[in-house]
Design a protein around this motif. Structure first.
Motif, short mmCIF file in Angstrom:
data_model
loop_
_atom_site.label_atom_id
_atom_site.label_comp_id
_atom_site.label_asym_id
_atom_site.label_seq_id
_atom_site.Cartn_x
_atom_site.Cartn_y
_atom_site.Cartn_z
N GLU A 189 0.85 -1.19 0.00
CA GLU A 189 0.00 0.00 0.00
C GLU A 189 0.89 1.24 0.00
OE1 GLU A 189 -3.55 -0.11 0.82
OE2 GLU A 189 -3.78 -2.15 1.55
N LYS A 190 0.42 2.27 -0.66
CA LYS A 190 1.20 3.50 -0.74
C LYS A 190 1.00 4.30 0.54
CE LYS A 190 2.94 5.78 -4.80
NZ LYS A 190 2.76 5.86 -6.25
N LYS A 235 5.22 8.50 0.39
CA LYS A 235 5.87 8.33 -0.90
C LYS A 235 6.13 6.88 -1.24
CE LYS A 235 9.22 10.97 0.25
NZ LYS A 235 10.54 11.59 0.27
N HIS A 236 6.14 6.01 -0.21
CA HIS A 236 6.62 4.65 -0.43
C HIS A 236 5.50 3.62 -0.34
CE1 HIS A 236 10.35 6.58 -0.35
NE2 HIS A 236 10.38 6.79 0.95
N ARG A 237 5.74 2.48 -0.98
CA ARG A 237 4.85 1.33 -0.88
C ARG A 237 5.38 0.40 0.18
NH1 ARG A 237 1.68 0.86 -5.66
NH2 ARG A 237 2.48 2.42 -7.11
N SER A 238 4.61 0.15 1.21
CA SER A 238 5.02 -0.81 2.23
C SER A 238 4.07 -2.01 2.18
CB SER A 238 4.93 -0.20 3.63
OG SER A 238 5.92 0.79 3.76
N SER A 286 8.52 -3.23 -10.89
CA SER A 286 7.89 -2.10 -10.20
C SER A 286 8.34 -0.77 -10.82
CB SER A 286 8.18 -2.14 -8.70
OG SER A 286 9.54 -1.92 -8.45
N GLU A 291 5.77 1.71 -12.96
CA GLU A 291 5.66 3.10 -12.49
C GLU A 291 5.81 4.06 -13.67
OE1 GLU A 291 4.64 5.15 -9.39
OE2 GLU A 291 5.94 3.59 -8.57
N ASN A 339 0.42 3.79 -12.27
CA ASN A 339 -0.12 3.18 -11.06
C ASN A 339 -0.24 1.67 -11.23
OD1 ASN A 339 -1.00 3.02 -8.50
ND2 ASN A 339 -2.95 4.05 -8.83
N ASP A 341 -0.83 -2.23 -8.60
CA ASP A 341 -0.89 -2.86 -7.28
C ASP A 341 0.04 -4.05 -7.28
OD1 ASP A 341 -2.53 -1.38 -5.61
OD2 ASP A 341 -4.36 -2.19 -6.47
N SER A 385 9.63 -1.02 3.24
CA SER A 385 8.98 -0.60 2.00
C SER A 385 9.69 -1.20 0.79
CB SER A 385 8.96 0.92 1.91
OG SER A 385 10.25 1.39 1.63
N ASP A 396 10.50 0.33 -1.75
CA ASP A 396 11.51 1.29 -2.16
C ASP A 396 12.84 1.02 -1.46
OD1 ASP A 396 12.03 3.97 -3.46
OD2 ASP A 396 12.52 4.41 -1.38
#
Lengths: 206, 206, 206, 206
Positions: A160-161, A164-167, B139, B143, B148, B150, D131, D133
């Motif tokens: 999930e965003k 700024k990051h997706r965790s 990813s 991007e 976007n 998931d 994350s 990232d």
């Protein structure tokens, strides 16, 4: 037909819904074909019910809770029957169900016995267990009634965003039980031995 | 229609197959309806191809490896086209695919660009990643091209009978990427605002 | 003191060893201080025994299997006592153990009863369960003898270099039970209420 | 010494704490012995700092956030130095750290370069990534600076009592990177070849 219904459509006060990924695995284990009959124990939000009807099934869905009347799934189903009833008290004169899905029940043992009585000879029973208690009781009851079963544990986490990051956000693990259809057990070796157009034997409803 | 094909049917020298549970989730994310067109990159054993054809799809399946000619999935499919080709070299004159599945590719970025060019406006692209490298590259590429997406991580362990007891045997985790169809993004708020028979709007192909 | 022993040092014909990550969690739950006494049921390769002795514990390690004489852990321990015995037949005149670790046992219930009898008032019992059977039996036995317990499930996957890429290779999930020390249960609210130098109260052996 | 500090002691407005199980694995990978020097980047609640000091380490802990002054871990540590600073701006005249733990940082690459400069020849660097990232950036930066590293993914779920039943509640997965100490890489084959009292060679600080 696909994609399955979005989880957001079923968000409400009722616990659940069964997440899309779990529904996908549950459906893939059941014996589903247009016109088949399904018994569902534990309606909840009606997410599984909705997906089943959309795939062409006629569903009878039981739930002991009053909130069955408000299940969001009712908006997406037209023919499914929703019955507020305790599963051990549900009865049917004949063996009529192609598949049975137990999404939740406080009377695990009685529900499994009921399912054993109502399932067709080559039908599949799928059970979702979230608690240690249900896990234990379902595995014992299936051992006694069916003799054999499979159980998998599925863990899904979604990136999930956050800012700024997706965790990766974890969802609670689910244990999925499923019985093996007797028909498949018989045909599987045949497929390998004869290898004569297995498609026809395998999927007569295609 | 269901259950999906058994994993055992695809066991051979080719790495894979994509396990039934993962296939179920992959299919549930794609836009599938009878008669739709699917592009698959990375045939492997042909397990996903077989399930797709059984659900009524016409599949074009690419794989750069020679073993595409021996994929067990060929026994279960009749209309699917298997092409031994590197995905970046595959081209099509028009935007023709309802969904695209990337099961494996060494040219992740080029394949995602290709998918972006060939997918219909409301189609979904699903990508399976097993290695840290593919995870990273997919990813970034998604991007850049789609803006976007998931991504979920799915871990399945199955209780196998070892001697007298069932122990949970883990399978390697899979990362599943999927893009959001633009159509769905538009319709979703409408469903909530109007709430006028969302079934029809949602699944016009039922 | 740290890092813990490497897994490779314990590779042999004996099933196991308990992986370093799992050993780390097991140790972190136990009550360990230099000079404490530990009972281990299920020696296996002796990996946990070795780590315990290195942290300054005196360990009595039981295993019913003959291979206890060949456990690689014997090379890394000097004072630990290895006894080939069935845990239900092991007895001790007094309550002498600061912590008890049950790494594996076919007599789960009897071993838990034994542990209950031999543990000090503020000791902790840690149990590793790999099979559905042990999970079920341990949770019932702990409920009966201790009344309360915690159980976590730990899944570790390690990115191994296969060819050019790192892929996540899953290890089988482990269920880790641990009982709560009565002492901690008493002190915890005190720490919050008084907040008077909790370090001293908490770690008298530092 | 053990058990590690309870998670509840560190609950506050600051994100975290790193859970006890993850701390156990992190500590088990680091090179820790009484009197060693540790650099921590990303103090957070100070849970790791507290455990490190209790195991006899002298810790310098950096965090760029103002809340470092309120970290609950300060109550449990006496000698640790907390410095509010951006890790890339932290400098030290000599290579002084036996181990470095990066619990969180927005400047992953710079912090890894800093760690590389300040770590002793046989020290270990451990990095937690939550994350996608950080996962990506840390793996690239470690590849460049250290050439080799290991990364594991740890998923913990805990059975919490909800009403009458225990359900497994998942915690978000954590990726843990760790570099291999050069010393260990050299000694490991020696242990096998000579097998001369490996305990002494391995743990000179015991």
């Amino acid at each position: 037909m696909f994609p399955l219904f979005d989880d957001k459509l079923f968000e409400c006060d009722i616990p659940g819904p069964t997440k899309q990924e779990i529904r996908a695995i549950v459906l893939s284990k059941m014996k589903i074909f247009p016109g088949c009959r399904i018994l569902e124990v534990g309606t909840g939000t009606g997410a599984v019910t909705s997906d089943l009807e959309r795939l062409g099934c006629y569903v009878i869905s039981l739930d002991q809770n009053e909130y069955i009347t408000d299940a969001p799934g009712r908006k997406f189903t037209r023919y499914a029957d929703y019955i507020q009833a305790l599963s051990p008290w549900f009865a049917s004169r004949s063996v009529v169900f192609d598949s049975i899905f137990i999404g939740g029940s406080e009377h695990v043992e009685e529900t499994i016995t009921l399912a054993y009585d109502l399932i067709k000879r080559d039908g599949v029973i799928v059970i979702n267990a979230f608690s240690l208690d249900t896990l234990t009781r379902a595995s014992r009851a299936l051992e006694v009634t069916f003799g054999n079963y499979d159980v998998i544990q599925v863990t899904v986490s979604k990136a999930e965003k956050l800012g700024k990051h997706r965790s990766f956000i974890a969802r609670n693990p689910v244990f999925i039980f499923f019985t093996l259809p007797k028909l498949e057990t018989l045909f599987l070796p045949l497929v390998f031995l004869l290898s004569v157009d297995p498609l026809e034997q395998f999927c007569p409803y295609l």
